[in-house]
Design a protein around this motif. Structure first.
Motif, PDB file in Angstrom:
ATOM      1  N   ASN A   1       7.995  -0.252  -4.457  1.00 16.55           N
ATOM      2  CA  ASN A   1       8.801  -1.127  -5.303  1.00 16.55           C
ATOM      3  C   ASN A   1      10.272  -1.053  -4.931  1.00 16.55           C
ATOM      4  O   ASN A   1      10.981  -2.060  -4.897  1.00 16.55           O
ATOM      5  CB  ASN A   1       8.623  -0.765  -6.778  1.00 16.55           C
ATOM      6  CG  ASN A   1       7.388  -1.408  -7.385  1.00 16.55           C
ATOM      7  OD1 ASN A   1       6.931  -2.448  -6.906  1.00 16.55           O
ATOM      8  ND2 ASN A   1       6.848  -0.805  -8.428  1.00 16.55           N
TER       9      ASN A   1
ATOM     10  N   TYR B   1      10.722  -2.922  -1.694  1.00 12.71           N
ATOM     11  CA  TYR B   1      10.573  -4.350  -1.940  1.00 12.71           C
ATOM     12  C   TYR B   1      11.831  -4.935  -2.592  1.00 12.71           C
ATOM     13  O   TYR B   1      12.314  -6.005  -2.198  1.00 12.71           O
ATOM     14  CB  TYR B   1       9.356  -4.602  -2.827  1.00 12.71           C
ATOM     15  CG  TYR B   1       9.159  -6.052  -3.213  1.00 12.71           C
ATOM     16  CD1 TYR B   1       8.629  -6.965  -2.310  1.00 12.71           C
ATOM     17  CD2 TYR B   1       9.521  -6.503  -4.485  1.00 12.71           C
ATOM     18  CE1 TYR B   1       8.460  -8.302  -2.658  1.00 12.71           C
ATOM     19  CE2 TYR B   1       9.369  -7.836  -4.841  1.00 12.71           C
ATOM     20  CZ  TYR B   1       8.832  -8.729  -3.921  1.00 12.71           C
ATOM     21  OH  TYR B   1       8.689 -10.047  -4.273  1.00 12.71           O
ATOM     22  N   GLU B   2      12.353  -4.229  -3.592  1.00 12.25           N
ATOM     23  CA  GLU B   2      13.562  -4.703  -4.279  1.00 12.25           C
ATOM     24  C   GLU B   2      14.751  -4.774  -3.338  1.00 12.25           C
ATOM     25  O   GLU B   2      15.566  -5.704  -3.410  1.00 12.25           O
ATOM     26  CB  GLU B   2      13.862  -3.793  -5.475  1.00 12.25           C
ATOM     27  CG  GLU B   2      12.846  -3.939  -6.603  1.00 12.25           C
ATOM     28  CD  GLU B   2      13.031  -2.892  -7.679  1.00 12.25           C
ATOM     29  OE1 GLU B   2      13.943  -2.035  -7.521  1.00 12.25           O
ATOM     30  OE2 GLU B   2      12.284  -2.914  -8.674  1.00 12.25           O
TER      31      GLU B   2
END
Length: 234
Positions: free
Chosen positions: A201, A204-205
């Motif tokens: 995550n 991805y961010e």
């Protein structure tokens, strides 16, 4: 019993063709052959009739291959005649960039298997790296053209080799989303799945922030993440 029934149907269709289309008398037939009375004592003329019978019995087998993208010349379809006497009979055609249709002409009636395969120069040991709804179809060809044969590609096989030399074979149906992208592949066990998800995550961010920004010459939007969780069998 089912196989014998299919052979009888094929044989009967051949008998009907000879008697109705060529007006010749069939005097004997078994599971895979017939005898025709020509009334001739001239071998050359009798041979000419035999050739005419064979030519009249030949049919076409046609269909299509449905691919995720363009099929192209690396996709081939092979027609193999079944049975101990005819295993050596094989016909192979390659598709083109313009058409994904397949056509086998002048096929003798009988039991056949059609096989589809994708084999590109990048394939490992020429193995098929595409997965299909069905990689082969068995058919019984009679006295009429056979139409409607369809092979459908469902996805792709991916071969991943880790730094320790272990190999993982993956079947991915949505691989087209990774095409023309820089793929970040993460392979991990399921033991610490929450930590792995948190890490992914975070990455991805970071990629979503200012997606037009470049990283060592590559735009962030050109990256995709592929996570492969594996259950350890230790």
């Amino acid at each position: 019993m089912h196989l014998l029934g299919e052979k009888r149907e094929i044989l009967q269709s051949t008998v009907d063709l000879v008697q109705n289309n060529l007006n010749l008398e069939v005097i004997y037939g078994d599971t895979d052959s017939i005898m025709i009375y020509s009334g001739l004592d001239d071998i050359a003329k009798a041979t000419s009739i035999a050739k005419k019978v064979i030519q009249e019995a030949l049919v076409n087998v046609c269909g299509a291959v449905v691919c995720k993208e363009e099929c192209g010349p690396f996709v081939s379809v092979t027609l193999v005649r079944q049975g101990a006497k005819h295993n050596e009979v094989r016909k192979t055609i390659s598709l083109t960039s313009e058409s994904s249709e397949l056509l086998f002409s002048d096929v003798i009636p009988g039991k056949y298997r059609l096989e589809v395969k994708h084999s590109s120069p990048e394939s490992v040991a020429k193995e098929d790296n595409w997965c299909w709804e069905k990689s082969f179809i068995d058919v019984n060809i009679g006295a009429e053209d056979l139409e409607g044969i369809v092979f459908v590609q469902k996805g792709y096989w991916v071969n991943v080799i880790s730094t320790d030399g272990s190999t993982v074979n993956l079947k991915i149906q949505g691989l087209e989303v990774f095409r023309k992208k820089h793929v970040l592949v993460f392979i991990s066990s399921l033991d610490s799945i929450e930590d792995e998800i948190s890490l992914l995550n975070s990455i991805y961010e970071r990629l979503q922030e200012n997606s037009k920004e470049s990283i060592k010459g590559f735009k962030k939007e050109d990256f995709k993440i592929l996570w492969i969780p594996i259950k350890c069998m230790c």
